[in-house]
Motif scaffolding. Structure first.
Motif, PDB file in Angstrom:
ATOM      1  N   LEU A 146       0.865  -1.182   0.000  1.00  0.00           N
ATOM      2  CA  LEU A 146       0.000   0.000   0.000  1.00  0.00           C
ATOM      3  C   LEU A 146       0.905   1.236   0.000  1.00  0.00           C
ATOM      4  O   LEU A 146       1.680   1.435   0.938  1.00  0.00           O
ATOM      5  N   VAL A 148       1.318   5.203   0.163  1.00  0.00           N
ATOM      6  CA  VAL A 148       0.555   6.343   0.688  1.00  0.00           C
ATOM      7  C   VAL A 148       1.352   7.628   0.439  1.00  0.00           C
ATOM      8  O   VAL A 148       2.471   7.782   0.933  1.00  0.00           O
ATOM      9  N   CYS A 169      -0.398  -3.924  -5.824  1.00  0.00           N
ATOM     10  CA  CYS A 169      -0.328  -2.598  -5.217  1.00  0.00           C
ATOM     11  C   CYS A 169      -1.677  -1.929  -5.083  1.00  0.00           C
ATOM     12  O   CYS A 169      -2.592  -2.161  -5.860  1.00  0.00           O
ATOM     13  N   CYS A 178      -5.468   5.575   3.892  1.00  0.00           N
ATOM     14  CA  CYS A 178      -4.537   4.465   4.184  1.00  0.00           C
ATOM     15  C   CYS A 178      -5.100   3.564   5.283  1.00  0.00           C
ATOM     16  O   CYS A 178      -5.155   2.341   5.149  1.00  0.00           O
ATOM     17  N   LEU A 182      -6.278  -0.307   5.034  1.00  0.00           N
ATOM     18  CA  LEU A 182      -5.668  -1.348   5.884  1.00  0.00           C
ATOM     19  C   LEU A 182      -6.739  -2.138   6.636  1.00  0.00           C
ATOM     20  O   LEU A 182      -6.562  -3.321   6.930  1.00  0.00           O
ATOM     21  N   PHE A 187      -2.437  -6.221   4.181  1.00  0.00           N
ATOM     22  CA  PHE A 187      -1.292  -5.811   3.356  1.00  0.00           C
ATOM     23  C   PHE A 187      -0.030  -6.341   3.997  1.00  0.00           C
ATOM     24  O   PHE A 187       0.001  -6.632   5.190  1.00  0.00           O
ATOM     25  N   CYS A 189       3.005  -4.620   3.302  1.00  0.00           N
ATOM     26  CA  CYS A 189       3.921  -3.506   3.523  1.00  0.00           C
ATOM     27  C   CYS A 189       3.225  -2.184   3.186  1.00  0.00           C
ATOM     28  O   CYS A 189       2.467  -2.107   2.209  1.00  0.00           O
ATOM     29  N   VAL A 190       3.439  -1.204   4.001  1.00  0.00           N
ATOM     30  CA  VAL A 190       2.930   0.145   3.726  1.00  0.00           C
ATOM     31  C   VAL A 190       4.126   1.053   3.463  1.00  0.00           C
ATOM     32  O   VAL A 190       5.077   1.086   4.245  1.00  0.00           O
ATOM     33  N   LEU A 192       4.996   4.730   3.300  1.00  0.00           N
ATOM     34  CA  LEU A 192       4.264   5.852   3.886  1.00  0.00           C
ATOM     35  C   LEU A 192       5.075   7.141   3.746  1.00  0.00           C
ATOM     36  O   LEU A 192       6.226   7.214   4.169  1.00  0.00           O
ATOM     37  N   CYS A 205       1.670   6.241  11.227  1.00  0.00           N
ATOM     38  CA  CYS A 205       2.541   5.152  11.688  1.00  0.00           C
ATOM     39  C   CYS A 205       2.170   4.720  13.106  1.00  0.00           C
ATOM     40  O   CYS A 205       2.118   3.534  13.414  1.00  0.00           O
ATOM     41  N   ILE A 208      -0.946   2.738  12.917  1.00  0.00           N
ATOM     42  CA  ILE A 208      -0.669   1.395  12.382  1.00  0.00           C
ATOM     43  C   ILE A 208      -0.027   0.524  13.459  1.00  0.00           C
ATOM     44  O   ILE A 208      -0.353  -0.664  13.625  1.00  0.00           O
ATOM     45  N   VAL A 221       6.206  -1.358   7.814  1.00  0.00           N
ATOM     46  CA  VAL A 221       5.976   0.056   7.471  1.00  0.00           C
ATOM     47  C   VAL A 221       7.314   0.690   7.078  1.00  0.00           C
ATOM     48  O   VAL A 221       8.285   0.640   7.828  1.00  0.00           O
TER      49      VAL A 221
END
Lengths: 542, 147
Positions: A146, A148, A169, A178, A182, A187, A189-190, A192, A205, A208, A221
């Protein structure tokens, strides 16, 4: 509980570098074990596994990247985070380090605080991930990213790059979007952006970090930022980001960092899978063991049963030979006594006076009684061991034959006998006949002193059960002795009053029980008696 | 036909029973010769003219054998089986005279070829009656198998 100091193995061939780094790490509260070669590092891992490894890329003998690969190949060591560092500051070197399996890569020239921040991020990640031991996903699956960023251009660019590498993606233009995405699906991996309008990267963050404690999959992340300031890096890592990369870096470096992050997550996932498989195998082994024990127990039970059966058969055989002996051997001397008493009475009649003859007659009567007793006992034994054969039969047919027999034996008596025309039952005809013989025989005997003697065989239904009965208006019995009626040798009348052996009703009870039925009696002195019985099993009259 | 030419073989190990049987026969005026052997093996020797009876006249066969079942050495049923297996005795009338009325004994007795099965009553009066009847029947009424 006092938490133990986290242990770091530092693999560094330069003693001065090692001493300097050890001092820095120990100042932060870590326990440090310095090793001067990869080989020594590997030994230390197997002896005392650390929480984290810090590995120099350039080492004598095995190089840092090779050490990393070896660690990753070892099932017990693979989850240990590895931070690689080197004087070589090139991107190519960084990529090589990350692709060999290192979780992070840092230049020796970097600020010590940055090193400490990255170490703490790696340690935190390991702890959190280990705490979540949910079901593992299979390794070979789509990897979801993802991205962002508030800049659509940058989003397009990064997604294109990632899709080229085979990642699935999705895009989010803001922190809010975001978090929604989620929520909607898992997912891996983000990526960010740090600086965004509204909720910024740090805030997202933190959210998350809170969120992923409850997630089944480890979620990485990666914080992206335009300015690579030390302060931002520290903030990002503290907020829970797993890595921090400048937007100015080459795309290859970003991808390398992503690979390292994902690989680490996959290791964790795979580890969990392996642990689960091991658990399942162990459970399977435990189950198999239990089943095996149960089978053994069954087998041993079967064996015990077999032994018990054999003993029972042996006992039955003994009983048979016993009753055979009784029937033969006990009767012979009785015949001798009776026979020679008779011889005395006949041949020596002139030498015996009347009391002498009376004594001899008593001897003979005793013999005859004993003979009857033996016969009745043998009948009882026969009923006990008789193999029951169920057939359809009619109690009335049996009863009429028995009554005929009784009339022939006692021609002077004519009791009134009533019975329904038919009484079909399922049972062993031989045993039922023995039972009816005893019951009607008793009724016949105990009505012997009664004028207008009546005997009745009948049936009634109660609580869905058919009950048969034999009723007479004879001598009856005192109900307070009812419990003694069915015991062997139990008699409620004297021999003079009504002769008998006291075995008949015990035999009847045995027969009824062998048919799965019950027997009981009602009576009153001089008012007659009723013997009720059931035959169990399905009702033949239905 | 002279009744007293006919003989009886009594196979009985119990001397009391043997004495009572003899008395019952005598009381019923059955004066034929009665030969007594006391075990199964001797019964076979006698009938098959072997062993200690090897010198016996083989043509002198009893009209009937009264056979007890419970005997020393060979049991009554074993004796019966061997008699039925031997050519010279396979048709010989054999009456089982025993205390047992075990179903299995009855079945085996008839299965192995007994001509009759009589249970000895304890009551001597009844026993005398039984012996009288069987004596009259086998010695007087019954036609023996041809020799």
């Amino acid at each position: 509980m006092v938490s133990r100091a986290q242990k770091i193995i530092l693999v560094e061939d330069s003693p001065t570098q090692a001493a300097k780094l050890s001092a820095q790490l120990e100042a932060e509260g870590f326990e440090v074990k310095a090793c001067s070669s990869a080989e020594e590092g590997l030994r230390e891992i197997s002896d005392n596994p650390p929480d984290l490894m810090v590995v120099d890329y350039y080492l004598p003998g095995l190089r840092g990247d090779e050490l990393c690969r070896r660690i990753r190949m070892n099932i017990e060591a693979r989850q240990i985070p590895v931070l690689m560092f080197t004087v070589d500051d090139t991107h190519a070197m960084e990529l090589r380090g990350l692709d060999s399996g290192a979780d992070d890569y840092i230049s020796k020239s970097a600020d010590p605080e940055v090193l400490i921040a990255r170490i703490r991020a790696l340690l935190r990640k390991g702890r959190e991930s280990q705490a979540i031991l949910g079901a593992a996903q299979p390794h070979m699956r789509d990897v979801w990213m993802l991205a962002v960023d508030d800049s659509p251009t940058y989003l397009e660019k990064i997604v294109l790059e990632l899709e080229q590498d085979g990642y699935k993606c999705d895009k989010a233009a803001s922190g809010d979007e975001c978090l929604k995405k989620l929520d909607a699906r898992p997912f891996d991996c983000v990526i960010l952006d740090l600086v965004m309008p509204g909720m910024d990267g740090i805030a997202v963050c933190r959210r998350i970090t809170e969120m992923r404690r409850g997630l089944r999959n480890p979620l990485a992340v990666l914080m992206l930022t335009a300015q690579e300031g030390k302060e931002d890096l520290t903030r990002a890592l503290e907020a829970g980001a797993d890595d921090f990369v400048g937007k100015s870096s080459e795309m290859a470096v970003l991808k390398g960092r992503i690979r390292a992050l994902l690989r680490r997550n996959f290791y964790l996932e795979e580890n969990r899978k392996i642990i689960e498989e091991l658990k399942a195998k162990e459970m399977e082994a435990v189950r198999a063991k239990i089943e095996k024990e149960a089978a053994q127990a069954r087998a041993s039970l079967a064996q015990k049963l077999e032994i018990a059966n054999a003993k029972l058969e042996e006992a039955n055989r003994e009983l048979e030979s016993f009753s055979y002996s009784v029937s033969h051997d006990l009767r012979s001397p009785l015949r001798t006594i009776d026979g020679f008493s008779q011889v005395l009475l006949e041949d020596y009649a002139d030498k015996l006076d009347d009391p002498g003859k009376d004594h001899l007659n008593r001897v003979r009567r005793g013999c005859q009684q004993m003979g009857e007793l033996i016969d009745d006992l043998l009948n009882l034994a026969r009923v006990i061991r008789h193999e029951i054969k169920m057939e359809k039969t009619d109690l009335i047919v049996i009863a009429r034959a028995v009554m005929e027999q009784l009339k022939k034996a006692n021609p002077g008596r004519k009791p009134e006998f009533t019975a329904p025309p038919k009484l079909p039952v399922t049972g062993d005809p031989g045993l039922l006949r023995a039972a009816i013989e005893n019951l009607l025989g008793n009724a016949w005997k105990f009505t012997g002193k009664k004028m207008g003697a009546k005997i009745e065989l009948g049936t009634m239904r109660k609580d869905g059960e058919t009950i048969y009965f034999v009723r007479d208006n004879g001598a009856g019995f005192d109900m307070s002795y009812a419990n003694k009626l069915f015991g062997a040798f139990q008699r409620l009348h004297s021999q003079e009053e009504f002769p008998g052996t006291g075995i008949g009703l015990a035999t009847v009870q045995r027969i009824v029980r062998r048919h799965g039925g019950r027997i009981w009696a009602e009576g009153a002195v001089d008012q007659g008696a009723v013997f009720y019985f059931t035959l169990g099993g399905p009702d033949a009259s239905q | 036909m002279r009744a007293n030419e006919k003989t009886i073989l009594l196979v009985e190990d119990n001397p009391n029973d043997a004495a009572l049987t003899l008395r019952a026969l005598k009381k019923n005026k059955i004066l034929n010769e009665i030969h007594i052997v006391q075990d199964g093996a001797e019964a076979l020797d006698y009938l098959l003219c072997q062993g200690k009876h090897a010198g016996r006249d083989p043509s002198a066969m009893p009209s009937v054998v009264l056979l007890d079942l419970k005997l020393p050495k060979l049991s009554g049923l074993e004796v019966l089986q061997r008699l039925r297996a031997a050519e010279r005795t396979k048709l010989l009338p054999v009456v089982i005279l025993t205390s047992s009325k075990e179903e299995q004994d009855l079945i085996n007795g008839y299965k192995f070829g007994a001509n009759s099965y009589i249970r000895k009553p304890v009551d001597f009066t009844k026993f005398t009656e039984a012996v009288q009847q069987l004596g009259l029947y086998w010695l007087v009424l019954n036609e023996p198998p041809p020799k």
